[in-house]
Design a protein around this motif. Structure first.
Motif, PDB file in Angstrom:
ATOM      1  N   LYS A 111      56.102  65.498   3.218  1.00 23.23           N
ATOM      2  CA  LYS A 111      57.264  64.938   2.508  1.00 23.23           C
ATOM      3  C   LYS A 111      58.321  66.025   2.233  1.00 23.23           C
ATOM      4  O   LYS A 111      59.458  65.901   2.700  1.00 23.23           O
ATOM      5  N   PRO A 112      57.976  67.119   1.524  1.00 23.21           N
ATOM      6  CA  PRO A 112      58.992  68.164   1.318  1.00 23.21           C
ATOM      7  C   PRO A 112      59.396  68.856   2.618  1.00 23.21           C
ATOM      8  O   PRO A 112      60.529  69.339   2.740  1.00 23.21           O
ATOM      9  N   PHE A 113      58.468  68.886   3.609  1.00 25.51           N
ATOM     10  CA  PHE A 113      58.802  69.493   4.900  1.00 25.51           C
ATOM     11  C   PHE A 113      59.930  68.708   5.571  1.00 25.51           C
ATOM     12  O   PHE A 113      60.943  69.266   5.982  1.00 25.51           O
ATOM     13  N   HIS A 118      66.081  68.028   6.870  1.00 29.21           N
ATOM     14  CA  HIS A 118      67.409  67.394   6.926  1.00 29.21           C
ATOM     15  C   HIS A 118      68.481  68.461   7.164  1.00 29.21           C
ATOM     16  O   HIS A 118      69.581  68.155   7.584  1.00 29.21           O
ATOM     17  N   HIS A 119      68.158  69.726   6.847  1.00 26.32           N
ATOM     18  CA  HIS A 119      69.127  70.819   7.022  1.00 26.32           C
ATOM     19  C   HIS A 119      68.799  71.683   8.238  1.00 26.32           C
ATOM     20  O   HIS A 119      69.336  72.777   8.380  1.00 26.32           O
ATOM     21  N   SER A 120      67.902  71.220   9.097  1.00 27.50           N
ATOM     22  CA  SER A 120      67.535  72.003  10.280  1.00 27.50           C
ATOM     23  C   SER A 120      68.739  72.148  11.210  1.00 27.50           C
ATOM     24  O   SER A 120      69.567  71.254  11.322  1.00 27.50           O
ATOM     25  N   SER A 121      68.799  73.303  11.873  1.00 26.52           N
ATOM     26  CA  SER A 121      69.884  73.518  12.835  1.00 26.52           C
ATOM     27  C   SER A 121      69.590  72.816  14.160  1.00 26.52           C
ATOM     28  O   SER A 121      70.417  72.806  15.062  1.00 26.52           O
ATOM     29  N   ASP A 122      68.374  72.216  14.289  1.00 27.15           N
ATOM     30  CA  ASP A 122      68.029  71.513  15.518  1.00 27.15           C
ATOM     31  C   ASP A 122      68.315  70.012  15.355  1.00 27.15           C
ATOM     32  O   ASP A 122      67.709  69.353  14.496  1.00 27.15           O
ATOM     33  N   GLN A 126      66.217  67.188  13.206  1.00 28.51           N
ATOM     34  CA  GLN A 126      66.928  66.702  12.033  1.00 28.51           C
ATOM     35  C   GLN A 126      66.975  65.170  12.041  1.00 28.51           C
ATOM     36  O   GLN A 126      66.716  64.528  11.035  1.00 28.51           O
ATOM     37  N   ALA A 127      67.272  64.601  13.199  1.00 24.30           N
ATOM     38  CA  ALA A 127      67.309  63.132  13.325  1.00 24.30           C
ATOM     39  C   ALA A 127      65.949  62.539  13.004  1.00 24.30           C
ATOM     40  O   ALA A 127      65.835  61.548  12.277  1.00 24.30           O
TER      41      ALA A 127
ATOM     42  N   ASN B  81      68.272  58.021  18.003  1.00 22.91           N
ATOM     43  CA  ASN B  81      67.484  58.266  16.789  1.00 22.91           C
ATOM     44  C   ASN B  81      68.320  58.647  15.575  1.00 22.91           C
ATOM     45  O   ASN B  81      67.850  58.591  14.444  1.00 22.91           O
ATOM     46  N   SER B  82      69.540  59.079  15.818  1.00 20.21           N
ATOM     47  CA  SER B  82      70.352  59.558  14.705  1.00 20.21           C
ATOM     48  C   SER B  82      71.698  58.843  14.687  1.00 20.21           C
ATOM     49  O   SER B  82      72.319  58.696  15.739  1.00 20.21           O
ATOM     50  N   PRO B  83      72.219  58.433  13.538  1.00 17.68           N
ATOM     51  CA  PRO B  83      71.552  58.451  12.235  1.00 17.68           C
ATOM     52  C   PRO B  83      70.418  57.433  12.162  1.00 17.68           C
ATOM     53  O   PRO B  83      70.420  56.442  12.893  1.00 17.68           O
ATOM     54  N   ALA B  84      69.470  57.699  11.277  1.00  9.94           N
ATOM     55  CA  ALA B  84      68.277  56.856  11.186  1.00  9.94           C
ATOM     56  C   ALA B  84      68.625  55.468  10.659  1.00  9.94           C
ATOM     57  O   ALA B  84      69.454  55.325   9.769  1.00  9.94           O
ATOM     58  N   TRP B  85      67.968  54.458  11.226  1.00  6.00           N
ATOM     59  CA  TRP B  85      68.171  53.074  10.797  1.00  6.00           C
ATOM     60  C   TRP B  85      67.730  52.923   9.348  1.00  6.00           C
ATOM     61  O   TRP B  85      66.797  53.587   8.903  1.00  6.00           O
ATOM     62  N   SER B  86      68.415  52.068   8.634  1.00 10.50           N
ATOM     63  CA  SER B  86      67.953  51.745   7.283  1.00 10.50           C
ATOM     64  C   SER B  86      68.136  50.246   7.081  1.00 10.50           C
ATOM     65  O   SER B  86      68.925  49.604   7.781  1.00 10.50           O
ATOM     66  N   THR B  87      67.379  49.692   6.124  1.00 13.43           N
ATOM     67  CA  THR B  87      67.465  48.244   5.900  1.00 13.43           C
ATOM     68  C   THR B  87      68.858  47.839   5.427  1.00 13.43           C
ATOM     69  O   THR B  87      69.212  46.672   5.477  1.00 13.43           O
TER      70      THR B  87
END
Lengths: 254, 161
Positions: A111-113, A118-122, A126-127, B81-87
């Motif tokens: 979860k914290p990983f 969300h801030h990864s440069s990849d 990130q997606a 895949n990005s941005p991620a789907w949401s309800t």
């Protein structure tokens, strides 16, 4: 992307994928054997989440490697020494207490990983992090609630949960292990620093253990080795089952 | 192949493909059809998965591709895949269709990982809020199973994601 960072990323992506595949496989072993129908739905559903994440990561690994391998080649056609999952996820299910505690330990880490990713440069990772984090929150809730119910339940359930803590806690240190390749990814902002993640993991575990009236043991002898491909004895049996079909019928398709 | 591709029709064809598990909803209702564009003469339908482990993802992609192909388009499907789907992407119409088909729609309320969090879910049949959770996972991974204590009907709740 430079070759050094690509190799470091490939190495790290395979490790994370292996964690998800192997834990997903262990959960799927409960399908049809759960103690009640609700759990028979829950565990395979969580297994689907984990295996889905593993598929995405293996596909990305195949792309990074550029050798025309597929997600299936990574999942099914490697030898035991090539799998680099942490040992925690390959531990046998044993009983429901062990299974739920294992799930909590892993989810409380992921979860914290994923939050930090969300801030990864990849861009690909990130997606993926935005999708995976929502699912893992459910896994923490589901397994955390069971650890509380069993830990603070009957004499029998409490004894089983305590036994699970003694058996599995020594495997948790490996979640925070890094190697040269992973460190390179951290330096490049592709993977997150683990210090903050460990703090959050500890908080989650302490919160659940307090409610569950469980004691968090000190780890005398951390169990480690999975990241170097050195697995526990049970891993061979797991792999035999996982790889049976593609090994027996090479190239089989639907 | 006609010289000029009718992208508007292609969009309509792709948008009307039903979800295999919730056939009263289309991929457009669900908000998983991102866009349909023309790239070098090929109709590209961009789809995003709902849940990462959703077993229906491949089926939906095949269905959309088949619908476009049968309608005479040179088409392909691309997974985004990005941005991620949401309800939150389920359309107003989609929310209404869920409710009228006995599924309690997502309520924009996500408890995250809070343990033993209690939530008020409204029964899609009698609108009572005296409901209880039976299972965190229902007939599909995206739904939880509830029971209404007023009308006693069990129902699925589309989880907020």
């Amino acid at each position: 992307m430079s070759i050094t960072i690509r190799n470091a990323l490939l190495h790290s992506v395979v490790q994370i994928a292996d964690d998800h595949l192997i834990l997903g496989h262990r959960l799927s072993e409960w399908c049809g054997h759960a103690p009640m129908l609700e759990e028979d739905l829950s565990m395979p559903n969580m297994a689907l989440d984990l295996i889905g994440t593993a598929r995405t990561l293996y596909s990305y690994a195949a792309e990074l490697e550029g050798k025309n391998r597929t997600e299936d080649d990574f999942a099914y056609l490697r030898t035991d020494r090539e799998y680099q999952n942490c040992l925690l996820v390959e531990r046998p299910n044993t009983d429901f207490a062990h299974t739920m505690l294992k799930q909590l330990y892993f989810s409380a880490f992921m979860k914290p990983f994923w939050d930090a990713m969300h801030h990864s440069s990849d861009a690909t990772l990130q997606a993926l992090s935005h999708k995976a984090v929502k699912e893992i929150a459910y896994h923490i809730r589901h397994s955390g609630e069971w650890v509380v119910r069993l830990g603070d339940g009957t004499d029998e359930s409490s004894a089983r949960m305590s036994a699970a803590v003694s058996a599995l806690h020594p495997y948790t240190d490996e979640l925070f292990e890094t190697d040269a390749q992973r460190l390179h990814c951290i330096e490049q902002g592709v993977l997150p620093e683990l210090g903050e993640i460990k703090l959050q993991w500890s908080q989650t575990i302490d919160t659940v253990f307090t409610q569950a009236k469980l004691h968090r043991p000190n780890i005398g002898f951390p169990q480690t080795g999975g990241r170097q491909g050195l697995h526990t004895e049970d891993f061979g049996m797991l792999l035999a089952q996982l790889q049976y079909l593609p090994r027996s019928y090479p190239g089989a398709t639907w | 192949m006609v010289a000029s591709v009718d992208i508007k029709t292609a969009r309509q064809v792709a948008a009307s493909v039903p979800d295999p598990e919730l056939p009263f909803l289309t991929v457009a209702d669900l908000g998983i059809l991102r866009e349909v564009v023309l790239e070098a003469g090929v109709v590209v339908a961009k789809l995003t998965p709902t849940y990462i482990g959703c077993p229906a993802v491949s089926v939906i992609e095949q269905d959309v591709l088949q619908a476009l192909t049968l309608a005479g388009f040179n088409a392909k499907v691309q997974r985004v895949n990005s941005p991620a789907w949401s309800t939150a992407w389920i359309t107003e119409q989609g929310i209404e269709k869920l409710r009228s088909n006995g599924i309690s729609p997502p309520d924009g309320n996500n408890n995250g990982d809070a343990l033993f969090a209690t939530r008020t879910i409204t029964c899609p049949r009698c609108e009572s809020t005296l409901t209880e959770k039976l299972s965190e996972f229902g007939s599909t991974p995206c739904k939880a199973h509830y029971r209404c204590n007023s009308c006693l009907e069990p129902f699925d709740h589309f989880k907020c994601h």
